[in-house]
Design a protein around this motif. Structure first.
Motif, PDB file in Angstrom:
ATOM      1  N   ASP A  26      54.913  34.562 -17.029  1.00 35.28           N
ATOM      2  CA  ASP A  26      54.515  34.860 -18.341  1.00 35.28           C
ATOM      3  C   ASP A  26      55.273  34.573 -19.541  1.00 35.28           C
ATOM      4  OD1 ASP A  26      52.817  36.756 -17.348  1.00 35.28           O
ATOM      5  OD2 ASP A  26      54.097  38.385 -17.245  1.00 35.28           O
ATOM      6  N   ALA A  27      56.476  34.424 -19.263  1.00 32.20           N
ATOM      7  CA  ALA A  27      57.343  33.609 -20.217  1.00 32.20           C
ATOM      8  C   ALA A  27      57.011  32.184 -20.556  1.00 32.20           C
ATOM      9  CB  ALA A  27      58.749  33.682 -20.002  1.00 32.20           C
ATOM     10  N   ALA A  28      56.606  31.541 -19.377  1.00 31.46           N
ATOM     11  CA  ALA A  28      56.039  29.887 -19.767  1.00 31.46           C
ATOM     12  C   ALA A  28      54.602  30.098 -20.386  1.00 31.46           C
ATOM     13  CB  ALA A  28      55.888  29.377 -18.249  1.00 31.46           C
ATOM     14  N   MET A  29      53.997  31.149 -20.352  1.00 35.86           N
ATOM     15  CA  MET A  29      52.600  31.155 -20.710  1.00 35.86           C
ATOM     16  C   MET A  29      52.829  31.298 -22.441  1.00 35.86           C
ATOM     17  SD  MET A  29      49.342  31.587 -20.392  1.00 35.86           S
ATOM     18  CE  MET A  29      48.947  33.227 -21.334  1.00 35.86           C
ATOM     19  N   LYS A  30      53.832  31.959 -22.750  1.00 33.51           N
ATOM     20  CA  LYS A  30      54.055  32.157 -24.403  1.00 33.51           C
ATOM     21  C   LYS A  30      54.207  30.684 -24.891  1.00 33.51           C
ATOM     22  CE  LYS A  30      57.173  35.253 -24.092  1.00 33.51           C
ATOM     23  NZ  LYS A  30      58.312  36.128 -24.916  1.00 33.51           N
ATOM     24  N   ILE A  31      54.904  30.046 -24.161  1.00 30.91           N
ATOM     25  CA  ILE A  31      55.280  28.836 -24.867  1.00 30.91           C
ATOM     26  C   ILE A  31      53.932  27.597 -24.604  1.00 30.91           C
ATOM     27  CG2 ILE A  31      56.672  26.522 -24.494  1.00 30.91           C
ATOM     28  CD1 ILE A  31      58.831  28.308 -23.238  1.00 30.91           C
ATOM     29  N   HIS A  32      53.391  27.572 -23.654  1.00 28.51           N
ATOM     30  CA  HIS A  32      52.306  26.918 -23.389  1.00 28.51           C
ATOM     31  C   HIS A  32      50.986  27.258 -24.332  1.00 28.51           C
ATOM     32  CE1 HIS A  32      48.714  25.195 -21.091  1.00 28.51           C
ATOM     33  NE2 HIS A  32      48.176  26.376 -21.169  1.00 28.51           N
ATOM     34  N   GLN A  33      51.032  28.626 -24.714  1.00 26.64           N
ATOM     35  CA  GLN A  33      49.878  29.130 -25.359  1.00 26.64           C
ATOM     36  C   GLN A  33      50.341  28.710 -27.027  1.00 26.64           C
ATOM     37  OE1 GLN A  33      49.093  33.112 -25.125  1.00 26.64           O
ATOM     38  NE2 GLN A  33      50.476  33.745 -27.007  1.00 26.64           N
ATOM     39  N   TYR A  34      51.572  28.280 -27.221  1.00 25.44           N
ATOM     40  CA  TYR A  34      51.954  27.998 -28.762  1.00 25.44           C
ATOM     41  C   TYR A  34      51.617  26.451 -28.968  1.00 25.44           C
ATOM     42  CZ  TYR A  34      53.122  32.956 -29.769  1.00 25.44           C
ATOM     43  OH  TYR A  34      53.113  34.030 -30.213  1.00 25.44           O
ATOM     44  N   VAL A  35      51.973  25.711 -27.829  1.00 25.30           N
ATOM     45  CA  VAL A  35      52.093  24.195 -28.188  1.00 25.30           C
ATOM     46  C   VAL A  35      50.938  23.670 -27.404  1.00 25.30           C
ATOM     47  CG1 VAL A  35      54.798  24.342 -27.969  1.00 25.30           C
ATOM     48  CG2 VAL A  35      53.310  23.981 -25.730  1.00 25.30           C
ATOM     49  N   MET A  36      50.268  24.317 -26.705  1.00 26.69           N
ATOM     50  CA  MET A  36      49.030  23.566 -25.989  1.00 26.69           C
ATOM     51  C   MET A  36      47.718  24.015 -26.304  1.00 26.69           C
ATOM     52  SD  MET A  36      48.563  20.609 -24.670  1.00 26.69           S
ATOM     53  CE  MET A  36      50.226  19.919 -24.237  1.00 26.69           C
ATOM     54  N   MET A  37      47.781  25.713 -26.118  1.00 21.51           N
ATOM     55  CA  MET A  37      46.448  26.467 -26.033  1.00 21.51           C
ATOM     56  C   MET A  37      46.104  26.472 -24.779  1.00 21.51           C
ATOM     57  SD  MET A  37      45.945  27.453 -29.445  1.00 21.51           S
ATOM     58  CE  MET A  37      44.355  27.992 -29.178  1.00 21.51           C
ATOM     59  N   CYS A  38      45.626  25.248 -24.317  1.00 20.94           N
ATOM     60  CA  CYS A  38      45.065  25.495 -23.050  1.00 20.94           C
ATOM     61  C   CYS A  38      44.994  23.986 -22.605  1.00 20.94           C
ATOM     62  CB  CYS A  38      43.642  26.155 -22.915  1.00 20.94           C
ATOM     63  SG  CYS A  38      42.456  25.339 -23.542  1.00 20.94           S
ATOM     64  N   ALA A  39      44.972  23.741 -21.226  1.00 22.86           N
ATOM     65  CA  ALA A  39      44.731  22.377 -20.790  1.00 22.86           C
ATOM     66  C   ALA A  39      43.032  21.858 -20.998  1.00 22.86           C
ATOM     67  CB  ALA A  39      44.752  22.389 -19.322  1.00 22.86           C
ATOM     68  N   PRO A  40      42.794  20.765 -21.262  1.00 22.44           N
ATOM     69  CA  PRO A  40      41.667  20.055 -21.599  1.00 22.44           C
ATOM     70  C   PRO A  40      40.331  20.772 -20.810  1.00 22.44           C
ATOM     71  CG  PRO A  40      42.865  18.145 -21.335  1.00 22.44           C
ATOM     72  CD  PRO A  40      43.793  19.540 -20.843  1.00 22.44           C
ATOM     73  N   ALA A  41      39.537  21.341 -21.378  1.00 22.18           N
ATOM     74  CA  ALA A  41      38.378  22.186 -20.577  1.00 22.18           C
ATOM     75  C   ALA A  41      37.649  21.294 -19.589  1.00 22.18           C
ATOM     76  CB  ALA A  41      37.505  22.905 -21.537  1.00 22.18           C
ATOM     77  N   MET A  42      37.314  20.076 -19.975  1.00 20.11           N
ATOM     78  CA  MET A  42      36.660  19.240 -18.869  1.00 20.11           C
ATOM     79  C   MET A  42      37.403  18.667 -17.928  1.00 20.11           C
ATOM     80  SD  MET A  42      37.275  18.254 -22.156  1.00 20.11           S
ATOM     81  CE  MET A  42      35.603  18.463 -23.098  1.00 20.11           C
ATOM     82  N   ALA A  43      38.543  18.583 -17.924  1.00 19.11           N
ATOM     83  CA  ALA A  43      39.742  18.299 -16.983  1.00 19.11           C
ATOM     84  C   ALA A  43      39.685  19.433 -16.032  1.00 19.11           C
ATOM     85  CB  ALA A  43      41.102  17.800 -17.629  1.00 19.11           C
ATOM     86  N   GLN A  44      39.547  20.830 -16.592  1.00 20.90           N
ATOM     87  CA  GLN A  44      39.670  21.856 -15.648  1.00 20.90           C
ATOM     88  C   GLN A  44      38.478  21.877 -14.909  1.00 20.90           C
ATOM     89  OE1 GLN A  44      41.140  25.848 -17.225  1.00 20.90           O
ATOM     90  NE2 GLN A  44      41.572  24.750 -19.015  1.00 20.90           N
ATOM     91  N   VAL A  45      37.302  21.534 -15.443  1.00 24.56           N
ATOM     92  CA  VAL A  45      36.281  21.702 -14.343  1.00 24.56           C
ATOM     93  C   VAL A  45      36.260  20.448 -13.539  1.00 24.56           C
ATOM     94  CG1 VAL A  45      33.590  20.993 -14.630  1.00 24.56           C
ATOM     95  CG2 VAL A  45      34.619  22.311 -16.584  1.00 24.56           C
ATOM     96  N   ALA A  46      36.883  19.356 -13.821  1.00 27.59           N
ATOM     97  CA  ALA A  46      37.011  17.991 -12.963  1.00 27.59           C
ATOM     98  C   ALA A  46      38.011  18.626 -11.680  1.00 27.59           C
ATOM     99  CB  ALA A  46      37.462  16.980 -13.473  1.00 27.59           C
ATOM    100  N   ALA A  47      38.953  19.405 -12.149  1.00 29.98           N
ATOM    101  CA  ALA A  47      39.899  19.887 -11.237  1.00 29.98           C
ATOM    102  C   ALA A  47      39.249  20.817 -10.154  1.00 29.98           C
ATOM    103  CB  ALA A  47      40.887  20.422 -11.752  1.00 29.98           C
ATOM    104  N   ILE A  48      38.549  21.721 -10.587  1.00 29.39           N
ATOM    105  CA  ILE A  48      37.661  22.590  -9.836  1.00 29.39           C
ATOM    106  C   ILE A  48      36.831  22.115  -8.625  1.00 29.39           C
ATOM    107  CG2 ILE A  48      35.772  24.434  -9.642  1.00 29.39           C
ATOM    108  CD1 ILE A  48      36.913  25.550 -12.308  1.00 29.39           C
ATOM    109  N   GLU A  49      36.241  20.748  -9.336  1.00 28.96           N
ATOM    110  CA  GLU A  49      35.567  20.059  -8.319  1.00 28.96           C
ATOM    111  C   GLU A  49      36.314  19.253  -7.314  1.00 28.96           C
ATOM    112  OE1 GLU A  49      32.402  19.695  -7.659  1.00 28.96           O
ATOM    113  OE2 GLU A  49      32.192  17.919  -6.382  1.00 28.96           O
TER     114      GLU A  49
END
Lengths: 165, 385
Positions: free
Chosen positions: B254-277
């Motif tokens: 949860d604490a890591a999430m706060k930092i990630h949310q402020y500095v990155m928002m989220c990992a690239p959406a298309m890379a996430q789709v690729a990772a699922i595949e």
């Protein structure tokens, strides 16, 4: 004998290049040359390695080849199903591959010849008149993009940096 | 005008590997064993999944934590492959590569003045990230005679009252060393005794050649005090996609999430789709690539020993780490002369920590043919000494 990862490594290497000297195989599988020779002998005896063969570009050899896929509707025979007619068709040297398939047609035959005429006459005179063949469809192959896992075009890879972090 | 560069940014050293980059850049005919990434292109089904998602317009932010479907796939994958259980809802966070995951992990747990033990030889980014968070990196040596494992003795010697966390990376870049269950149990005692946190970067987990990878958190005592980092770059040849993940107990996550949310928002959406595949249908090609690395490792490491550069058979990653002690040259001299005289690029061990001087890092994620050419040239170089 049960197969292990070393056997599968040897097979992976040989499947790509069956002509490599035992010395190289030994290095790549981290085995001694004697161990490699013994393992290959067993793989051959067990029929895991079925054949060593060259991949020939007949066009460059001055004998270009054309190929077609022939699909056949076949009436299966009592007691034999499709096996007897399939074995008959498989004997022709013009037939490179033959498969029983699901769908509208029953058998799929890959036929090769030196030109289209050879193929069409082979189908019309040898295959179509056979007993139990009800219908044929000849599909000419116009260009091959991939065969036996090898693509016939290059996928442009991006340039890797020579050094990375 | 003032010097605008902050003291902290000035203090961190440039990457020792990068220094070599300038030497290599202008030369043709280089055999580069300097690249720490797969030489394969990403398997096509993975690319195709990402391309399709872009065509469908899936180009917006995702949940900060990562797409729920991806978190679920990651949880399933970790259980299947390494028998470790993390909750996809509360204990997994998708990041822009392990690089971001590591930075976030450090910032989540390090207060100014804390000491963080870094097992060396190590990847070059760990200590600078600790420094940027105001912590003090404290190196601890993994030695060749231990096959580059971290021992409990070495670890306890480095612990002080200020120690907060321990950073390890097995299978290891640059040594190829791995840790087995007993090795983790031994260091777990020290970690628990001193109430420390473990950060375990397991990015090379799939590249384990004899036996299977042991994850640090399979040791029960470590589960509640470990941040596990992993990703897709090495196993699925996806370095350029920048996609990885962090796993930790809920409070840390949860604490890591706060930092990630402020500095990155989220990992690239298309890379996430690729990772699922990759996780759903990528195992066949993944395993084929791993087998090819194993073949190259055997070929290359036996070659090194044959030409007179002693090298242990690394059990993981795609690096060979031969010693140059017997040549009379330092690792730096060896690497520079090998590059200028024979056109083979390797990285001097000292780039990965002071104890790693006297070694070379050779990445064997290059074609068998290039490995042979590299070996021939190295042999010619050694003969000419």
């Amino acid at each position: 004998m049960a197969m292990d990862e070393k056997d599968r490594i040897l097979l992976t290497i040989l499947e790509d290049d069956s002509n490599l000297p035992v010395r190289n195989l030994a290095e790549m599988a981290d085995l001694s040359e004697e161990e490699v020779a013994a393992r290959i002998r067993i793989l051959e005896e067990q029929g895991v390695i079925r054949k060593y063969r060259a991949m020939v570009d007949w066009e460059k050899a001055g004998e270009p080849e054309v190929a077609a896929i022939i699909e056949l509707k076949v009436s299966p025979e009592r007691d034999f199903g499709y096996d007897k007619i399939a074995e008959r068709i498989a004997r022709f040297s013009q037939v490179r591959s033959l498969r029983l398939i699901s769908g509208v047609y029953d058998l799929q035959v890959m036929v090769v010849g030196r030109n289209i005429h050879e193929i069409t006459s082979f189908v019309a005179e040898q295959i179509a008149p056979m007993d139990h063949i009800r219908e044929t469809a000849t599909i000419l192959i116009m260009k091959t993009y991939k065969e036996n896992g090898h693509t016939f075009f290059e996928r442009g890879g991006g340039d890797r940096l020579p050094i990375s972090l | 005008m003032r010097d605008f560069v902050a003291a902290q940014a000035r203090a961190i050293p440039p990457s020792g590997i990068r220094k070599f980059f300038d030497l290599v850049q202008d030369r043709e005919d280089i055999v580069s064993l300097g690249v720490g990434e797969p030489d394969f292109a990403t398997p096509w089904n993975i690319c195709e999944a990402a391309i399709y998602s872009i065509e469908q317009g899936s180009t917006s932010y995702t949940a900060n934590r990562g797409m729920p479907a991806l978190c679920r796939e990651i949880a399933r994958y970790l259980d299947d492959r390494f028998s470790i259980l993390y909750s996809p809802e509360t204990e997994i966070m998708v990041t822009s590569g392990v690089s971001e995951a590591f930075d976030v992990a450090i910032r989540t747990v390090v207060d100014p003045g804390d000491e963080v033990i870094v097992a060396e030889p190590s990847f070059v980014a760990y200590s600078p990230c600790v420094m940027l968070a105001g912590g003090t990196p404290v190196p601890v040596q993994c030695r060749g005679e231990d096959e580059f494992r971290l021992t409990a003795d070495a670890l306890s010697e480095a612990v002080t009252p200020k120690t907060k966390a321990v950073v390890i990376n097995f299978p290891n870049n640059p040594t190829g060393g791995v840790m087995r269950d007993a090795d983790y149990r031994a260091i777990a005692e020290v970690i628990v005794d001193h109430d420390l946190l473990l950060i375990s970067d397991e990015i090379y987990a799939e590249l384990t050649y004899e036996g299977s990878h042991t994850s640090a958190v399979t040791v029960d005592d470590l589960r509640e005090r470990t941040i596990t980092l992993n990703g897709f770059s090495k196993a699925y040849a996806m370095t350029g996609w920048r996609i990885g993940f962090l796993c930790a107990p809920k409070e840390i996550c949860d604490a890591a999430m706060k930092i990630h949310q402020y500095v990155m928002m989220c990992a690239p959406a298309m890379a996430q789709v690729a990772a699922i595949e990759a996780l759903r249908r990528g195992s066949r090609e993944r395993d084929a690539m791993v087998r090819e690395y194993c073949i190259r490792r055997n070929l290359f490491v036996r070659g090194l020993n044959r030409i007179g550069l002693p090298c242990h058979m690394p059990k993981g990653a795609f690096y060979a780490f031969p010693s140059v002690a017997e040549t009379g040259l330092s690792d730096l001299e060896f690497a520079e002369r090998l590059l200028t005289e024979q056109g083979v690029a390797v990285v001097p061990g000292r780039a990965f920590g002071t104890s790693a001087g006297g070694y070379l890092r050779c990445a064997y994620a290059v074609s068998r043919e290039n490995l042979r050419v590299g070996l021939d040239r190295m042999e010619a170089f050694l003969t000419g000494l």
